[in-house]
Design an enzyme around this catalytic site. Structure first.
Site, short mmCIF file in Angstrom:
data_model
loop_
_atom_site.label_atom_id
_atom_site.label_comp_id
_atom_site.label_asym_id
_atom_site.label_seq_id
_atom_site.Cartn_x
_atom_site.Cartn_y
_atom_site.Cartn_z
N ASP A 97 32.66 50.59 47.27
CA ASP A 97 33.77 49.76 46.81
C ASP A 97 34.23 50.26 45.43
OD1 ASP A 97 35.41 47.39 46.70
OD2 ASP A 97 33.85 46.34 47.83
N ASP A 199 39.47 48.15 46.11
CA ASP A 199 39.68 46.75 45.80
C ASP A 199 41.10 46.53 45.27
OD1 ASP A 199 38.23 44.11 45.37
OD2 ASP A 199 39.03 44.43 43.35
N GLU A 261 42.47 47.48 50.13
CA GLU A 261 42.57 46.04 50.33
C GLU A 261 43.91 45.55 49.79
OE1 GLU A 261 40.62 41.82 48.81
OE2 GLU A 261 40.99 43.49 47.46
N HIS A 324 33.58 38.79 52.57
CA HIS A 324 32.92 38.03 51.51
C HIS A 324 33.89 37.14 50.73
CE1 HIS A 324 34.85 41.35 49.61
NE2 HIS A 324 34.64 40.83 48.43
N ASP A 325 35.17 37.09 51.15
CA ASP A 325 36.16 36.30 50.43
C ASP A 325 36.70 35.10 51.21
OD1 ASP A 325 36.22 37.86 48.07
OD2 ASP A 325 37.66 39.27 48.95
C1 GLC Z 1 38.98 41.46 45.90
C2 GLC Z 1 37.53 41.21 46.23
C3 GLC Z 1 37.13 39.88 45.65
C4 GLC Z 1 37.30 39.95 44.14
C5 GLC Z 1 38.71 40.36 43.76
C6 GLC Z 1 38.80 40.76 42.33
O1 GLC Z 1 39.83 40.58 46.51
O2 GLC Z 1 37.34 41.28 47.62
O3 GLC Z 1 35.83 39.52 45.99
O4 GLC Z 1 37.03 38.70 43.58
O5 GLC Z 1 39.14 41.48 44.51
O6 GLC Z 1 38.17 42.00 42.11
#
Ligand code: GLC
Ligand code: MG
Length: 534
Positions: A97, A199, A261, A324-325
């Site tokens: 990541d 990310d 993402e 995980h979100d």
């Molecule tokens: C992404 C991650 C999340 C994190 C955010 C800020 O959305 O998946 O868990 O809090 O970025 O880095």
């Protein structure tokens, strides 16, 4: 040869919660290495590790203070090398990541940048003067609540943070910042990683003029973030140039990939997925939160898949139902289910029939449900701040359950950082391993079926028009077709089938005399070129 990532199934590991090896209640790299046989045994192609880098853990590692080292909680670089070596031995690729839109406020770059307006890193973050009345430079909000601007008295300026105050945004308009971040990625490529999950890839750039975002009149939720259309604080056209630099870097190495993402919703998310993956010189693939949402209708899944196809015929998507979100999908979609296991099996069948790359989240192969937590158990900052309207992300991050008879279901011998509760422990691997009808057995069977079907791996996708609650699509590769049919409801559905066909793979349906009967959350793969009617 087709690139390995095009049809890959990636298994997401959340390192804090996979396996603790040193008895501190927190998962670690050695623990992951010990458990890789389970992952390889599922029949997936790759693992994605959520962040393992040095971090104050304000956002559980999504706040990095050293991009080229491992946090001591998780282990050492040597542990990382051992993990990669073991994964490769088992035939698993390793994806890490990269959280480069922002760093931790404890990163030495930020510590320096915040000192003055003229230090060597003064321009590495996004700094702006206050308005004459002292208020922040514009109306941009933070995803986690409150304004996206925090005051720094030493500079008498504000800095931008799209997420927590402890996550200052790096200034990508500065070429030196881009160069340095690309070098940190090279560090890991040289160490043998097979790819990157990027990310918040659509947050890299901000409007250099810092214009106000316009309001979003449709917002009704409890979060402030939804009140605006974020046209100036993210999704900036300047980003494409940087994505091309990243691609040029990964193309220097063999068979590496990047999955971005896209943090956005609705048509915008689909459009950005298409834009960022079009052609051969941007990202290999993107995912968005569109299928991580509460919507569970045939029209919605069709819109997502066709949206990317139309937006970029040569683009590439990566779909997932849990991570995980978000709330785990078995819980999130429970209103559409006869029972949780039936929903879990159907979700596997559906997701693993979709075109593109697929991401599974640890525990979903057990049909895992969201853990119910009380306030005292929470760790996630937005939940701590806005409870109970915002429930946060701890409920999907509780430990993996391995052994029903061991303390904490085998995750740790100490107190785990988030609790292991009875409903989750009852789904432990040891219990499901012994049961041919388990969700785990279904995942293995469906993953192996997908591997055996070129149409599922690489096929074109077309949708016949059928009324809800039936989702159907045909996948065709080199003249061979497979029609995939799903009953997205808790009551049985029937369809008429015209053409020569048989039920394939681990279908959960029956077919006789041209009648296809799908039980609650039933699913079927039908061979050949057939027609379906309601
Ligand atoms: C992404 C991650 C999340 C994190 C955010 C800020 O959305 O998946 O868990 O809090 O970025 O880095
Ligand atoms: Mg540990």
């Amino acid at each position: 040869m087709v690139e390995w990532w095009r049809d890959a199934v990636i298994y997401q590991i959340y390192p804090r919660s996979f396996q603790d090896s040193d008895g501190d209640g927190i998962g670690d790299l050695k623990g992951i290495t010990q458990r890789l046989d389970h992952v390889a045994g599922l029949g997936v192609d790759a693992i994605w590790l959520s962040p393992i880098f040095t971090s104050p853990m304000k956002d559980m590692g999504y706040d990095v203070s050293d991009y080229t080292d491992i946090d001591p909680l998780f282990g050492t670089l040597a542990d990382f090398d051992a993990l990669v070596a073991r994964a490769h031995e088992l035939g698993l690729k390793v994806i890490i990541d990269q959280v480069i839109s922002h760093s931790s406020d404890k990163h030495p770059w930020f510590a320096e940048s915040r000192q003055s307006r003229d230090n060597p890193r003064a321009d590495w973050y996004v700094w702006a003067d206050p308005n004459p009345d002292g208020t922040p430079p514009n109306n941009w909000p933070s995803v986690f609540g409150g304004p996206a601007w925090e005051w720094e008295p030493r500079r008498r300026q504000y800095y931008l943070h799209n997420f927590l105050i402890e996550q200052p945004d790096l200034n990508m308009h500065n070429p030196a910042v881009q160069d340095t971040l690309l070098e940190t990625m090279r560090f890991w490529l040289e160490r043998g990683v097979d790819g990157f999950r990027l990310d918040t890839v659509n947050y890299y750039f901000h409007d250099a003029q810092l214009r106000d975002n316009p309001p979003n009149p449709d917002h009704t939720g409890p979060e402030t973030y939804g009140f605006q259309r974020h046209v100036h604080s993210k999704n900036r056209p300047e980003n494409i140039g940087f994505l091309k630099r990243m691609r040029a870097l990964t193309d220097e190495y063999d068979a590496r990939m990047m999955v971005g993402e896209v943090g956005d919703g609705g048509q915008t998310a689909i459009d950005i997925m298409a834009e960022y993956t079009a052609g051969n010189d941007r990202l290999h693939m993107c995912y968005s939160f569109e299928m991580l949402s509460p919507e569970f209708t045939a029209a919605h899944f069709r819109r997502c898949i066709e949206g990317v196809q139309k937006g970029a015929p040569d683009g590439h998507s990566c779909w997932s139902f849990s991570n995980h979100d978000v709330i785990r999908h078995v819980t999130r979609w429970q209103d559409h289910a006869g029972n949780p296991d039936a929903l879990a099996r159907q979700a596997a069948a559906m997701l693993l029939s979709f075109p593109g790359t697929i991401c599974l989240y640890q525990g979903e192969e057990l049909g895992q449900t969201e853990t119910e937590l009380v306030y005292e158990e929470l760790t996630d900052p937005p939940a701590l701040r806005f409870w109970p309207e915002v429930r946060g992300r701890d409920g999907c991050r509780t430990p993996m359950v391995w052994d029903a008879d061991a303390p904490n279901a085998g995750f740790t011998t100490a107190d785990p950082w988030l609790p292991v509760k009875a409903p989750q422990a009852s789904r432990a691997v040891t219990i499901q391993q012994a049961d041919n009808d388990s969700v785990l057995a279904a995942y293995r069977a469906i993953l192996s079926f997908r591997k055996s079907q070129p149409a599922l791996r690489w096929g074109q996708t077309e949708f016949p028009d059928l009324p809800e609650p039936v989702l159907a699509f045909r996948r065709t590769h080199e003249g061979t077709s497979l029609t995939c049919v799903f009953n997205l409801s808790a009551s049985p559905e029937q369809l008429t089938v015209t053409g020569d066909t048989v039920l394939s793979g681990p279908s959960h349906a029956s077919l006789s005399a041209g009648r296809l009967v799908l039980p609650a959350n039933g699913f079927a793969w039908l061979s050949g070129n057939i027609d379906l009617q309601a």
